[in-house]
Each structure stands twice: as structure tokens, then as C-alpha cells.
Design an enzyme around this catalytic site. Sequence first.
Site, PDB file in Angstrom:
ATOM      1  N   PRO A  68     -10.453   5.797  -0.866  1.00 27.25           N
ATOM      2  CA  PRO A  68     -10.358   7.224  -0.190  1.00 27.25           C
ATOM      3  C   PRO A  68      -9.476   8.080  -0.874  1.00 27.25           C
ATOM      4  CG  PRO A  68     -10.191   5.671   1.712  1.00 27.25           C
ATOM      5  CD  PRO A  68     -10.129   4.872   0.325  1.00 27.25           C
ATOM      6  N   SER A 522       7.976 -11.734  -1.783  1.00 26.61           N
ATOM      7  CA  SER A 522       8.918 -10.724  -2.393  1.00 26.61           C
ATOM      8  C   SER A 522      10.580 -11.187  -1.748  1.00 26.61           C
ATOM      9  CB  SER A 522       8.673  -9.289  -2.413  1.00 26.61           C
ATOM     10  OG  SER A 522       8.615  -9.239  -0.976  1.00 26.61           O
ATOM     11  N   LYS A 565      10.866   0.340  -0.858  1.00 24.45           N
ATOM     12  CA  LYS A 565      12.079  -0.795  -0.297  1.00 24.45           C
ATOM     13  C   LYS A 565      13.432  -0.187  -0.419  1.00 24.45           C
ATOM     14  CE  LYS A 565       9.237  -4.921  -1.056  1.00 24.45           C
ATOM     15  NZ  LYS A 565       8.980  -6.079  -1.761  1.00 24.45           N
TER      16      LYS A 565
END
Length: 634
Positions: A68, A522, A565
Amino acid sequence: MGEDERIDEAVAPREYGENIELGVDFETTEEIKVPEKLIDQVIGQEHAVEVIRTAANQRRHVLLIGEPGTGKSMLGQAMAELLPTENLEDVLVFPNPEDENMPKIKTVPACQGRKIVEKYRERAKGQENIKSYILLFVMFTVMVALFMQFTPTTLLMGIFVIIITIMALSNMRLKNSVLVPKLLIDNCGRTKAPFIDATGAHAGALLGDVRHDPFQSGGLGTPAHERVEPGMIHRSHKGVLFIDEIATLSLKMQQNLLTAMQEKRFPITGQSEMSSGAMVRTEPVPCDFILVAAGNLDTVDKMHPALRSRIRGYGYEIYMRTTMPDTMENRRKLVQFVAQEVIRDGKIPHFTKDAVEEIVREAQKRAGRKGHLTLRLRDLGGIVRAAGDIAIKKGKKYVEREDVLEATKMAKPLEKQLADWYIENKKEYQVIKVEGGEVGRVNGLAVIGEQSGIVLPIEAVVAPAASKEEGKIIVTGKLGEIAKEAVQNVSAIIKRYKGEDISRYDIHVQFLQTYEGVEGDSASISVATAVISALENIPIRQDVAMTGSLSVRGEVLPIGGATPKIEAAIEAGIKTVIIPKSNEKDVFLGKDRAEKVQIFPVETIDQVLEIALMESEEKQSLLKRVREALPLSV
């Protein structure tokens, strides 16, 4: 270069927050020329633009697949602009004297339809005048009768005659009675071909319908041709029919759509079996449209196979890009995009050059790939409009950089708001610690959604093995499969550097309060650091946060979401962040945020420990053993 020199260079912080070159000299976006045609306003989808131009010229159907906000509907509207208008037609529906439930259809050049309807109205008006004259004659006769002999009986008879006459005239059809045709499709005055957005349309709206008539007897009913309503497939005749999320249409509707595409005409009938409109079925109504269908990758699997085959065989399939290379040319296009959004909105002021630089920085961050800019321009446009609203509220003539920064905070997605609440709540209850040192406790980093980071505290404790046969690594915190496997990989590094049998220990690793679960690898370097700290009893700096995947050889591998992050760490008050060396170009921070944090790109686990562990003799001894044990490059 010696080993110490290599380590010193590796753990040096990387500088961020530099100015962005836009490739065009301007003071405000007022000076930027915006193309008039929509096709020239499409940003970053050059391959799609080329196909749309070809499809418009050859009248081919198009299937647009992508995420989108990448410009699918804009391409559909752009195609409508490219189509010729001289071939537009009006469509009329006429009564059928032989079968009133099968109205006749006629097409004429645009603007002729109104003239035909007006002509029939004039004829019908003449017939209505005849009825009026008859009624006036009857009323005159009754008045003469009352004048000659006024009695109650005569008065009542006169009133009765007038009422009967009115009822008779209302139901009377003269010989060769004129019924006015209905102008079903009116294209008079159009400056471009029709563009009809049929996203989410039900059967009646898409395919046409015939209204229910509650007065079907006694001559009070509405003629069948007047109750016919065109569908979107008919209103898009000689134009573009755009359907987003096309797979949400039922299979029956997709089959009917396919029929309309093949035959280029489709009859209109009542869609409800309980309605009197179901008795009516018109002659086939022209619907020569170009279908621009859109959706995501799931759409392809859920589409009717024959419909997709029709598009593929008589048109094109296009995958919409989500990023474009971060080049000067593409940065100039983003400058144009900002100017376009200002003009399209019509209510917000233009942007200064500094403000546009911040929009470009946001595009870099949202791309999620180094050397790229995002093409999810609807989301980026939301930041533009929010910044404009803020500037208006402050009474400014132009949108400035500080307004864009404020907009990024105000127009946060739900995931970002949740992440902020998470960090604030955990700091308040000291779940997240940002100062001092603790053994076995590390601040990891994770993402929620696509662009929202959180600080993820991880703790490790080493205890004597409960089983005499073998120790275990016990992990809690609702981890996914990949995250669990990543924790297992950490044990390979520990066994190698430790040089002793760690099966004598049970290693407990806890991801604190991760009720939503953890997925991905991660957090590997965070887990390794926490476990090594617990084994060696060396405190970890709590003003450090880290993210990175870890190989069994001790190499720090790239991760996703580096920028959000780091932003989460900054908002939590953390001063130092460790990221993989291969992600150092994925970080996009403004100067004000870059000044609040030191970012260390690292390549190996020993460099992580060099930064994260508090200084001590034990730390230096540990680093020496790790570097000797692991096959790290020198």
C-alpha cells in the site's frame, strides 16, 4: 597493522547527522516546477510509467502488485488522462413496447444524449397538455351544470365526475404515447476519459441494478427503463476501471467482470431475487473499459485464474517497487514530491530547503536499506501534511525543519506509540536501566512493526547443572523458532573460548517482559554478551545497547531496522549503541539526535565485548582468550 590498532579502529564511533545534498538549489518549494500531467508526477516507478503509457496507447489491461502507498491508484488515474476523449459516448435506455421488461439500449456520441432526452421531453410535455385541456373542459362543464341548477345532488355528482376524470387521465396512455428515455451514461463536457474507482463495490454498484418498484399494478408503477441503474463497469466505458484488492471480489463477480471484459458489453438486471427488478433485463450495455487491478502478493493466489489469465494474455503485470536508489536525481524527485503534496493539499504552506532535507532523511530511514529511498510515498505524504498543519498552527509562512521533526513525533504510527509507552513504562519501573554496570544484564534492541524500535532487556544467570549428564541452555520470553536457534548458536562461541566443559552449567536466559514475543536473530550478540558476563562475572555497562546477529564463528552479521532501534535507545537515555559494521550506512539520524549517542559499528564479538564490558583486568584476560580461540581476521 597490529591487532591493537585494528581493534582501536574498529571500536571508534561513527559520526552521523551530516547535511544532505538535494541536487537542486532553491529556498522554498514554491520555486519547484510541478508537472501538469499525473503520469509525470509519479515518483520512482519508471518501469510502471513506461508500461502504463504503452497500455493506454494499446488499450491493455494492467495488474499492479505491491505494498500500500506505492502509487497504484495514481497510475490508474494517470492512465485515464492518457486516453483520448473524442471517442466518448453517451448511453440511453429506451422503453421496449414489445416487452417492457427488456429495455432497449442505444449509444450516441457524447453530448447527443442530452439533446435526445430533451426532444422526447418536449413531445411528452405536449401530450401532458392534452390531458390538462380535457380536465379543464370537464371542470368547465361541471361548473356550467351547477350554474344552471345548483342542488346538493348536482354538486356531489360534479365532484364525483372530476375525481373520476383525474384518475382516468393519470392512467390513460394516448395512442403513440411518448415515454422519455433515460440518459444512463452522460459523458458530455468531460475533459478526460472516465476513471471509476470500484474498490470494495458490491454486485449492484459494480455490474448495475434495477430498482425495486412497490407499485407494480394499477398503472401506478414506474416504467422499467426508468428504474435501470448503470454499474461502474458501464460508467467506465471508454475509460479506466480501477479495482484495488481485487481478490476481495467474490468469484461470481470476478466471472461477471471477466465476461464484461471479453464481450465489452454487459446487460443490467436486478441483483436481488426478492426485488421486482429481477424481472427486468436490458439489452447488453457497452462497457469497453481498461481494467487496472491492484493488490498485494496474496492477491495473485486468490484471483480467479481465468481473470488473471485474461489480464496476463491481453495486458501487463507490474510489481511496484518499495525503494529507489539514493541518487541525486532521485533526491530531486523527492523535492518535486514535496512540492506536489503541498499543491495537491491546497491548505498547507510550502517547505524550506532545510525542511525538505529532513523529509529526504525520513525517506532514507523508512527505506530500511542502505543507499535507498522509500517509495511508500503515502506515508511520507502524511509527514508532509502533518508538518504543514503544525506550521499553520504556529502562524508560519513556510514549513521549517523543526516543524518536520515535530510532525514525525506527532504523526507516529500505532506501533511507535506503543513502543514509546513500553520504554516509558519500563524505565519508570526500572526494567530498563541506563547507568551503572550489572553482571549478566544487557540492553538489547528490537523492532515492533516496520519503523518502531524498543529496548529489550535480557538477563542471563549461570547455575550448576541440575542433571549430572548434561547442562542446558534454558530460554524464557516467548521466543520464536529463529530466536531460539540463535540462542543455541551462541553456545558454540562460548564453548570454544571457554576451553572447558560448560555442560556442568545450566545457563538461564530471560527476555524480560516480552509478552508480545520475540522473533528473529538480531538479539544474538546481546545474548552472547549477557551469558559471557554471567560466566566470567564481569559487569556490563548499562548505558550501552546493542543489536546484531552472530555467526558460530563470532562474526557480527547485519540486521534490519537499525535506525528505529537506535532511536529507541536514544529515547530511553542510552548513550552508546553497538550495531553491525555492515549496517553502518543504514543509519539515518538528524544532527540533533546524532549528538545524543555514540554509535559503534563492529565486525566481531570481541569488539562487542570491548565496548560493552566494564573495564577490569578480568575483561582484558577474557578478550585475549576470545581473540585467540575464535577464527577472527587480523
